[in-house]
Design a protein around this motif. Structure first.
Motif, PDB file in Angstrom:
ATOM      1  N   ARG A  61       0.655  -1.349   0.282  1.00 18.00           N
ATOM      2  CA  ARG A  61      -0.115   0.166  -0.115  1.00 18.00           C
ATOM      3  C   ARG A  61       0.915   0.947   0.079  1.00 18.00           C
ATOM      4  NH1 ARG A  61      -4.130  -0.809   4.393  1.00 18.00           N
ATOM      5  NH2 ARG A  61      -4.904  -1.780   3.466  1.00 18.00           N
ATOM      6  N   ALA A  64       2.843   1.694  -3.187  1.00 21.66           N
ATOM      7  CA  ALA A  64       1.505   1.536  -4.358  1.00 21.66           C
ATOM      8  C   ALA A  64       1.301   3.706  -4.228  1.00 21.66           C
ATOM      9  CB  ALA A  64       0.504   1.366  -4.317  1.00 21.66           C
ATOM     10  N   ALA A  65       1.174   3.509  -3.070  1.00 25.31           N
ATOM     11  CA  ALA A  65       1.032   5.154  -3.169  1.00 25.31           C
ATOM     12  C   ALA A  65       1.642   6.214  -3.526  1.00 25.31           C
ATOM     13  CB  ALA A  65      -0.068   5.487  -1.229  1.00 25.31           C
ATOM     14  N   GLY A  68       1.868   7.531  -6.727  1.00 23.99           N
ATOM     15  CA  GLY A  68       1.181   8.502  -7.644  1.00 23.99           C
ATOM     16  C   GLY A  68       2.493   9.445  -6.918  1.00 23.99           C
ATOM     17  N   ILE A  96      -4.290  13.188 -10.994  1.00 24.72           N
ATOM     18  CA  ILE A  96      -5.053  11.750 -11.051  1.00 24.72           C
ATOM     19  C   ILE A  96      -4.375  11.059 -10.201  1.00 24.72           C
ATOM     20  CG2 ILE A  96      -5.517   9.412 -12.718  1.00 24.72           C
ATOM     21  CD1 ILE A  96      -6.292  11.168 -14.706  1.00 24.72           C
ATOM     22  N   CYS A  97      -2.370  11.056 -10.040  1.00 27.97           N
ATOM     23  CA  CYS A  97      -1.741  10.106  -9.621  1.00 27.97           C
ATOM     24  C   CYS A  97      -2.191  10.680  -7.726  1.00 27.97           C
ATOM     25  CB  CYS A  97      -0.662  10.462  -9.648  1.00 27.97           C
ATOM     26  SG  CYS A  97      -0.557   9.578 -11.327  1.00 27.97           S
ATOM     27  N   ALA A  99      -4.986  11.360  -7.003  1.00 31.05           N
ATOM     28  CA  ALA A  99      -6.487  11.144  -5.625  1.00 31.05           C
ATOM     29  C   ALA A  99      -6.490   9.695  -5.687  1.00 31.05           C
ATOM     30  CB  ALA A  99      -7.679  11.725  -7.486  1.00 31.05           C
ATOM     31  N   GLY A 100      -5.681   8.668  -6.444  1.00 29.93           N
ATOM     32  CA  GLY A 100      -5.072   7.544  -5.986  1.00 29.93           C
ATOM     33  C   GLY A 100      -4.331   7.705  -5.001  1.00 29.93           C
ATOM     34  N   VAL A 101      -3.967   8.343  -4.724  1.00 32.27           N
ATOM     35  CA  VAL A 101      -2.517   8.122  -3.378  1.00 32.27           C
ATOM     36  C   VAL A 101      -4.061   8.375  -1.919  1.00 32.27           C
ATOM     37  CG1 VAL A 101      -1.309   9.696  -1.928  1.00 32.27           C
ATOM     38  CG2 VAL A 101      -0.711   9.058  -3.996  1.00 32.27           C
ATOM     39  N   VAL A 103      -7.054   8.226  -2.428  1.00 28.86           N
ATOM     40  CA  VAL A 103      -8.045   6.886  -2.078  1.00 28.86           C
ATOM     41  C   VAL A 103      -7.245   5.552  -1.364  1.00 28.86           C
ATOM     42  CG1 VAL A 103      -9.477   4.962  -3.306  1.00 28.86           C
ATOM     43  CG2 VAL A 103      -9.437   7.153  -4.315  1.00 28.86           C
ATOM     44  N   ILE A 104      -5.843   5.328  -1.763  1.00 30.09           N
ATOM     45  CA  ILE A 104      -5.019   3.813  -1.196  1.00 30.09           C
ATOM     46  C   ILE A 104      -4.624   4.393   0.419  1.00 30.09           C
ATOM     47  CG2 ILE A 104      -3.203   3.002  -1.018  1.00 30.09           C
ATOM     48  CD1 ILE A 104      -2.813   4.029  -4.443  1.00 30.09           C
TER      49      ILE A 104
END
Length: 112
Positions: A61, A64-65, A68, A96-97, A99-101, A103-104
């Protein structure tokens, strides 16, 4: 406070990794010498340790975060250090990246 700590750690990790990679680039590709490369290797090693300080215990996690954060941070580094001018697609992609951070890393989760 945990989110703030996490964000600060992501910022420090980005500075260490992006800065380290930039130093290696400067030392090798721009012929500034092996001391620049060595400083970059030290900074890249520091990045690895900073990532371990994140409050979340899940390696996948965190990394992955951080991906971004790395994307957005790389563009920001280019703007500040190399006078790079991102276009709107660079900025949209970075958004977008990030925003992904969010969420993750920061979405509410059930406790296990």
């Amino acid at each position: 406070m945990t989110v703030l700590r996490s964000l600060v750690l992501f910022l420090l990790a980005a500075l260490a990794e992006i800065g380290g990679a930039w130093l290696v680039w400067q030392g090798w590709r721009e012929n500034r010498g092996l001391w620049w490369v060595a400083a970059g290797v030290v900074a890249l090693g520091a990045y690895g340790f900073v990532a371990t300080l994140q409050p979340d215990a899940n390696f996948g996690r965190i990394l992955a975060a951080y991906g971004g954060v790395f994307v957005a941070g790389s563009l920001a580094w280019g703007v500040v250090v190399d006078k790079f001018r991102p276009d709107r697609w660079d900025l949209i992609g970075a958004g977008i990246c990030l925003a992904g951070v969010a969420v993750i890393m920061y979405a509410p989760r059930a406790a296990h």
